[in-house]
Scaffold this active site. Structure first.
Site, short mmCIF file in Angstrom:
data_model
loop_
_atom_site.label_atom_id
_atom_site.label_comp_id
_atom_site.label_asym_id
_atom_site.label_seq_id
_atom_site.Cartn_x
_atom_site.Cartn_y
_atom_site.Cartn_z
N GLU A 96 -30.26 34.04 -3.15
CA GLU A 96 -29.71 35.25 -3.75
C GLU A 96 -29.20 34.88 -5.12
OE1 GLU A 96 -25.41 34.97 -1.55
OE2 GLU A 96 -27.12 35.82 -0.50
N TYR A 108 -36.85 31.10 -11.09
CA TYR A 108 -37.30 31.26 -9.71
C TYR A 108 -38.69 31.89 -9.64
CZ TYR A 108 -32.38 30.33 -8.72
OH TYR A 108 -31.13 29.78 -8.65
#
Length: 135
Positions: A96, A108
């Site tokens: 997260e 990411y």
């Protein structure tokens, strides 16, 4: 052997002490925990910390001291962490990230994570983007 004081310094530098020293020590001692580090000039410059439970990994934190940023260290550490998670049996990794952390989201996505959902008001001042990468 990880120098805890240096690791905690990075945690405070990158995350403002979101984890207490006790929380961080407990996680590092947990047998499900996975940690990778980057040493430069005999100093801990960066770390990545996660956990594998059954066949799922979760990235908890990845941080690089300010003076070592922009050198690809975080990308390298994330790759090493994912490899270790795979070795421990993880088939997928979740994380997260604050919705406004564009640099982290770009990193990411660059290494294959995809956005899967949003947790509204997860942080006191922001939403969390949930991301996943199949290993």
């Amino acid at each position: 052997m990880i120098n805890f004081n240096e690791l905690f310094e990075i945690e405070r530098d990158c995350f403002g002490g979101s984890w207490t020293a006790e929380m961080l020590k407990a996680e590092l001692e947990n047998p499900l925990s996975v940690t990778v580090t980057h040493i430069e000039n005999d100093r801990l410059a960066a770390f990545a910390l996660g956990r594998v439970v059954a066949d799922e990994g979760e990235l908890y934190q990845i941080g690089t001291l300010t003076e070592f940023r922009g050198r690809g260290i975080a990308e390298k550490l994330l790759g090493e962490l994912l490899d270790k998670m795979r070795e421990k049996g993880a088939a997928v990794c979740y994380l997260e990230v604050r919705s406004r952390n564009a640099a982290a989201i770009a990193l990411y996505e660059k290494i294959g994570f995809e956005r899967v959902s949003v947790r509204k008001n997860y942080y006191p001042d922001d939403d969390a983007v949930i991301m996943r990468r199949i290993l």
